[in-house]
Write a protein that holds these residues in place. Structure first.
Motif, PDB file in Angstrom:
ATOM      1  N   GLY A 152       0.808  -1.209   0.000  1.00 48.64           N
ATOM      2  CA  GLY A 152       0.000   0.000   0.000  1.00 48.64           C
ATOM      3  C   GLY A 152       0.840   1.258   0.000  1.00 48.64           C
ATOM      4  O   GLY A 152       0.519   2.244  -0.679  1.00 48.64           O
ATOM      5  N   LEU A 208      -5.037  -0.899  -7.659  1.00 47.79           N
ATOM      6  CA  LEU A 208      -5.261  -1.553  -6.369  1.00 47.79           C
ATOM      7  C   LEU A 208      -5.321  -3.074  -6.463  1.00 47.79           C
ATOM      8  O   LEU A 208      -5.528  -3.747  -5.457  1.00 47.79           O
ATOM      9  CB  LEU A 208      -6.565  -1.031  -5.741  1.00 47.79           C
ATOM     10  N   LEU A 244      -3.251  -5.383  -4.031  1.00 45.65           N
ATOM     11  CA  LEU A 244      -3.362  -5.159  -2.595  1.00 45.65           C
ATOM     12  C   LEU A 244      -4.396  -6.087  -1.976  1.00 45.65           C
ATOM     13  O   LEU A 244      -5.305  -6.568  -2.651  1.00 45.65           O
ATOM     14  CB  LEU A 244      -3.754  -3.704  -2.323  1.00 45.65           C
ATOM     15  N   LEU A 279      -6.521  -3.112   2.444  1.00 41.73           N
ATOM     16  CA  LEU A 279      -5.745  -2.045   1.823  1.00 41.73           C
ATOM     17  C   LEU A 279      -6.475  -1.460   0.618  1.00 41.73           C
ATOM     18  O   LEU A 279      -6.409  -0.261   0.369  1.00 41.73           O
ATOM     19  CB  LEU A 279      -4.369  -2.559   1.401  1.00 41.73           C
ATOM     20  N   MET A 316      -7.165   2.431   0.279  1.00 44.85           N
ATOM     21  CA  MET A 316      -6.596   3.171  -0.838  1.00 44.85           C
ATOM     22  C   MET A 316      -7.683   3.785  -1.710  1.00 44.85           C
ATOM     23  O   MET A 316      -7.487   4.856  -2.294  1.00 44.85           O
ATOM     24  CB  MET A 316      -5.692   2.269  -1.675  1.00 44.85           C
TER      25      MET A 316
END
Length: 369
Positions: free
Chosen positions: A144, A168, A171, A175, A179
């Motif tokens: 992250g 993303l 992740l 996370l 995010m």
């Protein structure tokens, strides 16, 4: 950091990419993105969304169409002259440089002076809450944190457009949620214009001002998250945004009858559109033990999975159609129950009007490739 959008609109006219082997990855994309807007390109793997982003970035050359920022044509410019920021799926950080040096890389290429470069890097790292990590190599950071470095590197050059390619996907679940919030906050606080590529419909719905749903290089629907979620344009879009159940039906005289159930309901899409159809329902709209005002769909339970507040149930109708529903209590396999649905929660499409439902239904259930 710059606060306001630096242009009125990004206009994409008939953009296409055809490869030498004859494969068309993107077929005539028409799209207008307003300055300050967050636009998400959504679809399964191979739908053309990343191709569109790479054409915008100048990493691929279009075989048709054009890209404009207001009155300036930009598809004829090399990528470094477009003043776009790019955030990649795999971060693309330099392992031999510190966090601060990674963020400063674009400024060095633009020959920004040392004092200004240092100040802008510091502000960018503070924005992504990594000021204390400036002197570390990326390898010492979590996934992250590395993605936040990549975002800082994209925004530090104060680009007129930020492009994000599935940022993303590497992740973990928590996370990704964190995010998502950070990306949306940065977009709002800096007045960014963002084009964001994802296969995750929940991610797109939560982040974007508008969505572009794509399949096989062709746009299926453009609309706000609410429009796409509540009024999908066709069976492909419906399946991709969660209408997992697809039941054979027939439209006649302004009403829809689902095969084998013996009940019918009025539908706008059935007005003057007699013929075979598909009735699509979200699992969370199909409730076992639902209200008496709803209509029953008898099914035999195959699997019942605990999901916290409810149970996810997979069953089969009498004709063998697989149905996904929700229950407030556990149900044993082999039990026959009624899954109830309010007719207004059913989306209906002519059988020959969509792109098919099987592939997007798999994607919507978390089995994307």
């Amino acid at each position: 950091m710059s606060r306001a959008a630096t242009f009125g609109e990004l206009r994409i006219d008939g953009l296409g990419r055809r490869f030498p082997n004859g494969f068309t990855a993107l077929d005539g994309l028409d799209l207008t993105v307003q300055g300050g807007e967050f636009m998400a390109l959504l679809g399964p793997s191979g739908c053309g969304k990343s191709t569109a982003l790479n054409l915008l970035a100048g990493l691929l050359e279009p075989t048709s169409g054009s890209i404009w920022i207001d009155e300036q044509r930009v598809d004829t410019l090399p990528s470094e002259k477009r003043n776009f920021g790019m955030v990649f799926q795999n971060y693309a950080l330099f392992p031999h440089l510190t966090v601060a040096e990674n963020v400063a890389f674009g400024l060095r290429m633009r020959k920004v002076g040392k004092a200004e470069r240092t100040a802008r890097v510091r502000r960018a790292l503070d924005l992504v809450q990594l000021g204390e990590q400036a002197d570390k190599p990326p390898g010492q950071l979590s996934g992250g944190q590395q993605q936040r470095v990549a975002i800082a590197r994209a925004i530090v050059v104060e680009p007129r457009l930020v492009l994000m390619d599935e940022p993303l996907s590497n992740l973990d679940a928590k996370l990704r949620l964190d995010m998502r919030t950070e990306i949306r906050l940065l977009h709002q606080e800096l007045g960014l214009t963002t084009v964001y590529v994802t296969h995750d419909q929940a991610e797109a719905l939560s982040l974007a001002d508008r969505l572009v749903v794509m399949c096989s290089g062709v746009v299926q629907q453009i609309g706000t998250p609410a429009e796409v979620y509540d009024r999908p344009a066709n069976a492909f879009v419906a399946a991709f945004v969660g209408y997992r159940n697809a039941l054979p039906a027939r439209m006649a005289g302004g009403t829809v009858e689902i095969a084998g159930l013996g009940w019918a309901f009025p539908s706008e899409r059935a007005q003057g559109a007699d013929g075979d159809a598909v009735a699509m329902i979200r699992p969370d709209d199909l409730l076992i033990g639902g209200p008496e005002t709803s209509r029953p769909i008898p099914l035999t339970v195959r699997v019942c999975e605990y999901q916290g507040r409810t149970f996810a149930v997979e069953g089969r109708t009498a004709d063998g159609t697989v149905v996904h529903a929700h229950s407030l209590e556990p149900l044993s396999p082999g039990r026959t129950v009624d899954a109830n649905v309010q007719p207004e929660r059913i989306q209906v499409f002519p059988s020959d009007a969509g792109s098919g439902t099987q592939e997007p239904a798999l994607v919507a259930s978390g089995e994307q490739s």
